[in-house]
Motif scaffolding. Structure first.
Motif, short mmCIF file in Angstrom:
data_model
loop_
_atom_site.label_atom_id
_atom_site.label_comp_id
_atom_site.label_asym_id
_atom_site.label_seq_id
_atom_site.Cartn_x
_atom_site.Cartn_y
_atom_site.Cartn_z
N ALA A 1 166.20 -14.35 13.21
CA ALA A 1 165.65 -15.36 14.10
C ALA A 1 165.50 -16.70 13.39
CB ALA A 1 164.30 -14.89 14.65
N LYS B 1 164.73 -8.63 11.59
CA LYS B 1 164.74 -9.40 12.84
C LYS B 1 164.22 -10.81 12.62
CE LYS B 1 164.07 -5.36 15.83
NZ LYS B 1 163.18 -4.73 16.86
N LEU B 2 163.18 -10.94 11.79
CA LEU B 2 162.64 -12.26 11.52
C LEU B 2 163.65 -13.13 10.77
CD1 LEU B 2 158.94 -11.47 10.50
CD2 LEU B 2 159.70 -12.85 12.45
N VAL C 1 160.29 -12.62 17.92
CA VAL C 1 160.27 -11.24 17.43
C VAL C 1 158.99 -10.52 17.85
CG1 VAL C 1 160.31 -9.79 15.35
CG2 VAL C 1 161.77 -11.82 15.51
N ASN D 1 159.67 -5.64 10.52
CA ASN D 1 160.11 -6.83 11.27
C ASN D 1 161.01 -7.74 10.44
OD1 ASN D 1 159.19 -6.52 13.83
ND2 ASN D 1 157.34 -7.77 13.59
#
Length: 951
Positions: A367, A363-364, A333, A360
């Motif tokens: 992931a 997205k984190l 990321v 973030n």
């Protein structure tokens, strides 16, 4: 030339230094991560060491990374509020992108809400409670195994060793309570009973813990499932040892909350756990794990000199892999948008209002959830926001640690060793585990329950009815006021109890089941379900509807429902009784074979035996007389043909069997058959519309209704005397035609009323009488084995004789011995033998007869044809002498005349037959066949007379 060269070198050097500086700046972009742990606990210390080593190892292997985790560690100090406060501080003041922790499930419940609000992933490697849901808190990620995953492995262990009852002991926290619903479902799925739940608060004192343990000790159950964190477990087991509950006969099973941290416990605590079993997620062995373990020991000793851990727990391995997953997500990321968006309508009244939303975060989270790699703890794979583990190792606490005794997998169940190519079926067998050392250093598998030494006696209910004192007899001494319980059922129960390898203190409680308003047997059985009594001993029938909420032992009496019916004197005084021994079909079949056999003998004898010749009626009479005279073996005709003798021998054997059977059956009808039941089938009662009786306290009324009896035709009675009175009156005089009752009661009735009644049936199947215990009671299999021991020997005969007398003597007097007519089906084999023998003999005889007489018959037919032609042609001959004739050829010039065509041909033919060359001579005597009848025919014919009229 040197100056330009030096200048170029300086420019290149500056360029490379600038590139290296940019590269170094890029590799050190900080990615802030918060860590919230209980740093005073072994799990917290283990996790902290593993996290530090994971960061070092990751960036040592990925030196070209663009980010670097910067860890901010705070202590939650074993408090959920403190954990939430620490997480809030990390979000507000440090603006961390990820929070690792908190350590406990109760803490994670608080912190997960902060994660949802700020959209910061909360990643915990130690909060295992099933109450934490990724559906409700999507930003909570668990890199640990859910506690509910291990309940099936625990259930398989309990089933393998055959234990029927368990008691869970758990701490009063979210972690402790979270597993209980899943554990109950798993145990109920294999019919394991949980009679009691032992919940111990975290604030419990040592005395309160001891009080709870002594309470458990007074119970029968000896199998305990402990679900606690290490601090609480470290208090429980030493107290259990002091209470004498870590001795032989006890079973202790630990969940992974304790089994995972065995090496971190104090040696004195481990010493108090000797013989306990535990389950924990299996970590496959590998070279990386071995190397990490060696480095981890040195690092942990450096960080915590006072602790004596030998190796990292599973939580430490999960912490290590968690950091690797966070570092990989950070690399994916990046930190380009690592800011927090402040809330627009913040009031600043509390710190919660000032917490922003991570840009973030989504997205984190994605992931992290998509991370998949091979870590030191095995495959790192998250499903529904939590780590997946399909294999559990079963350990046995022996010495200083846990010794492996087997494994459990969802596909194959229990197994001694893991084998990736296993093809066996799912197993819950004890033989698929290595032998365990149990508490008290015993190698014998505990049976899972014991009668408590200081516990109360078993309260056993016994149904009381005056009319069945032989089964249950309750007497109260008016002087001492002591109640004595005896009877057939009690003796069987006591006999089974005495054969147990342990003593069972018990007392009998009489329960009245007679009179108006009294309880029924089904009501008494339900009292056992409600645990009003510990057992029910008496004449209780095993039925399916009752077995749904109680357990029965094996039956100890005969099964079935039959009828008591009167018998009548049926002495035969009929003048035609002699016809009854054989059925109509047998009479007709025998007659047919009598006639057939006589006919076969006649066919084979009448040509050679003059006794079988004569007029038609005489021969017909001979056939019948010869066949039926074999009944008394007095036939005067002597057979001559060998085939006839063979048929007679076979037929005499059949007649011998028939007459013997007839004589025996007739004798039985005239002498033995004295009694016949008035009713032989329950359908007769329905067809005739008769009244039937039953015992008022029995379930038989429902059975009669199922058999389509009208309720108005069913009458209830209480005592055997009432049965006798009702049966003597009969259905048409205010009584009944039959009493429908269970077989044990009927045998008791017939033992007292030897004559005049008999038993018909059974008309319905039941399982007999059994003893009643609560559902899942461990006493049931032991008492059942005791019952088998009693009923298989002579003891049961002595008990029956004691309470019922000699039942066989009375039952034989009331028995009905019936002699029925013999049928053709009983003798078809004999008739088949004689039929085949007679048919074969007749076939052989006819074949021999036709074969012998075929040529003779052809010659006779030829001579008869020639004689007829000679007679018609003699008019064309002149008599030469007495025996010779001359053919008048001159009279047969016409070539078309009969004489020329037929008679001339005869002359030629006969001349050749006589061997004479002359064509004009014919000897009439040569045509004689030697048959006197034919010669008489020739001499008496007018056409044979000569001119003088002489023959």
């Amino acid at each position: 030339m040197e100056k330009p060269t030096n200048f170029i070198l300086c420019v290149c050097l500056c360029f490379f230094l600038a590139s290296a500086e940019n590269s170094s700046t890029k590799a050190t972009n900080a990615f802030h991560v918060g860590v919230v742990l209980d740093l005073g606990t072994s799990v917290g210390k283990t996790g902290r060491t593993s996290i530090s080593m994971a960061i070092e190892d990751f960036y040592a292997k990925h030196s070209n990374g663009t980010t670097r985790l910067v860890v901010h560690t705070l202590d939650s100090d074993n408090d959920a509020v403190q954990a939430a406060s620490a997480a809030l501080d990390l979000l507000k003041n440090r603006e961390v992108q990820i929070i690792i922790g908190p350590q406990k499930s109760s803490q994670a419940a608080f912190v997960s809400d902060l994660g949802n609000k700020s959209q910061v992933p909360i990643v915990t490697f130690s909060a295992t409670s099933p109450s934490l849901s990724s559906t409700r808190t999507p930003y909570l990620v668990r890199t640990t195994v859910n506690d509910s995953c291990q309940v099936n492995s625990i259930a398989s262990i309990i089933k393998a060793y055959g234990w029927r009852e368990v008691v869970p002991i758990y701490e009063d926290t979210d972690y402790g309570r979270g597993i209980i619903p899943y554990l109950i479902d798993a145990l109920q799925g294999i019919d394991i009973r949980i009679p009691y739940h032992s919940m111990i608060p975290l604030s419990a004192t040592n005395d309160e813990i001891m009080e709870e343990l002594y309470k458990l000790k007074t119970m029968q159950t000896r199998v305990f499932i402990v679900h606690m964190t290490s601090p609480m477990g470290s208090r429980l087991f030493p107290k259990a040892k002091v209470a004498g509950m870590m001795s032989e006969g006890y079973v202790w099973i630990m969940t992974d909350g304790l089994a995972n941290v065995m090496d971190s416990l104090d040696p004195s605590v481990i010493d108090s756990m000797q013989g306990a079993l535990g389950v924990k997620p299996y970590v496959p062995k590998s070279r990386e794990l071995r190397d990490f373990t060696m480095r981890w020991k040195r690092r942990f000793q450096k960080d915590n000199p006072s602790d004596q851990l030998t190796e990292p727990s599973t939580f430490g391995l999960w912490a290590y892999d968690t950091v690797w997953a966070m570092a990989m997500a950070a690399e994916k990321v990046g930190v380009g948008n690592a800011s927090f968006e402040k809330p627009q309508n913040a009031t600043d009244l509390t710190d919660l209002d000032t917490v922003g939303i991570s840009m973030n975060g989504p997205k984190l989270l994605k992931a992290i959830l998509e991370s998949r790699f091979r870590g030191i703890s095995g495959d790192f794979h998250l499903v529904d926001g939590q780590l997946q583990s399909s294999t559990f190792q079963i350990i046995n606490v022996v010495g200083r640690g846990g010794r492996g005794v087997g494994f459990w997998t969802p596909q194959y169940g229990l197994s001694k060793e893991l084998n990736q190519s296993m093809t066996k079926a799912y197993s819950t067998l004890m033989t698929d585990l290595y032998h365990a050392i149990w508490p008290g250093e015993s190698t014998a598998v505990p049976k899972g329950w014991e009668m408590p030494v200081s516990g109360k006696k078993l309260r056993i209910g016994v149904p009381v009815r005056d009319e069945i004192r032989e089964f249950i007899n309750v007497e109260r001494d008016p002087i001492t006021n002591i109640t004595t319980v005896s009877g057939y059922c009690i003796d069987v129960f006591e006999g089974a109890i005495q054969r147990l390898p342990y003593a069972i203190p018990h007392e009998y409680v009489p329960l009245n089941v007679q009179g108006q308003g009294s309880r029924t047997y089904t009501d008494l059985v339900y009292q056992i379900y409600l645990q009003e009594y510990d057992a029910l001993v008496g004449d209780v029938t095993i039925r399916f509807d009752r077995s749904l909420y109680v357990d029965f032992t094996l039956p100890y009496t005969e099964s079935g429902v039959s009828m008591i019916v009167p018998v009548k004197d049926n002495t035969n005084k009929n003048a035609w009784i002699f016809l009854r021994p054989l059925s109509m079909e047998l009479w007709l079949g025998s007659f047919a074979f009598f006639v057939f056999t006589g006919f076969v003998i006649w066919v084979m004898e009448h040509r050679i035996n003059k006794e079988f010749r004569g007029p038609f009626l005489h021969q017909l009479g001979t056939i019948f007389y010869f066949s039926f005279s074999t009944l008394v073996y007095a036939h005067r005709e002597k057979v001559q043909n060998i085939l006839s003798k063979f048929v007679v021998i076979i037929w005499l054997f059949v007649v011998l069997v028939l007459t013997s059977s007839y004589t025996a059956s007739l004798a039985s009808m005239l002498t033995v058959q004295q009694l016949q039941p008035t009713i032989t089938d329950v359908q007769d009662l329905l067809k005739n519309g008769d009244y039937v009786g039953f015992n008022r306290n029995s379930f038989v009324k429902d059975l009669l209704m199922q058999l389509h009896f009208d309720e108005s035709k069913i009458r209830a009675y209480d005592t055997p005397e009432e049965y006798v009175e009702a049966l003597s009156k009969g259905s048409k005089n205010g009584g009944v035609a039959a009493i429908v009752h269970e077989v044990p009661y009927i045998k008791q009735f017939l033992a007292q009323h030897c004559t005049g009644y008999t038993m018909i049936g059974p008309i319905y199947k039941t399982a007999g009488f059994g003893f009643v215990f609560p559902k899942g009671s461990p006493l049931v299999p032991d008492i059942s084995r005791g019952i088998l021991n009693v009923t298989d020997g002579d003891d049961i005969l002595e008990i029956e004789k004691k309470w019922f007398g000699d039942q066989n003597a009375c039952l034989n007097q009331g028995s009905t011995i019936s002699s029925n007519s013999l049928t053709f089906h009983s003798f078809w084999g004999l008739f088949l033998i004689t039929g085949v023998a007679s048919t074969c003999a007749l076939t052989i005889f006819l074949a021999m007869f036709f074969n012998k007489n075929w040529h003779e018959m052809r010659n006779i037919d030829h001579d008869k044809s020639i004689s007829r032609r000679l007679i018609s042609c003699l008019k064309y001959y002149d008599k030469k002498d007495e025996n010779s004739y001359t053919f008048r050829r001159e009279k047969t010039n016409d070539t078309n005349s009969d004489a020329n065509v037929n008679c001339q041909g005869i002359t030629d033919i006969e001349a050749s037959l006589n061997g004479d060359d002359s064509q004009n001579q014919l000897s009439i005597s040569n045509y004689s066949d030697g048959n006197s009848s034919q010669q008489e025919e020739k001499s008496s014919s007018p056409e044979l007379a000569g001119p003088s009229g002489e023959a």
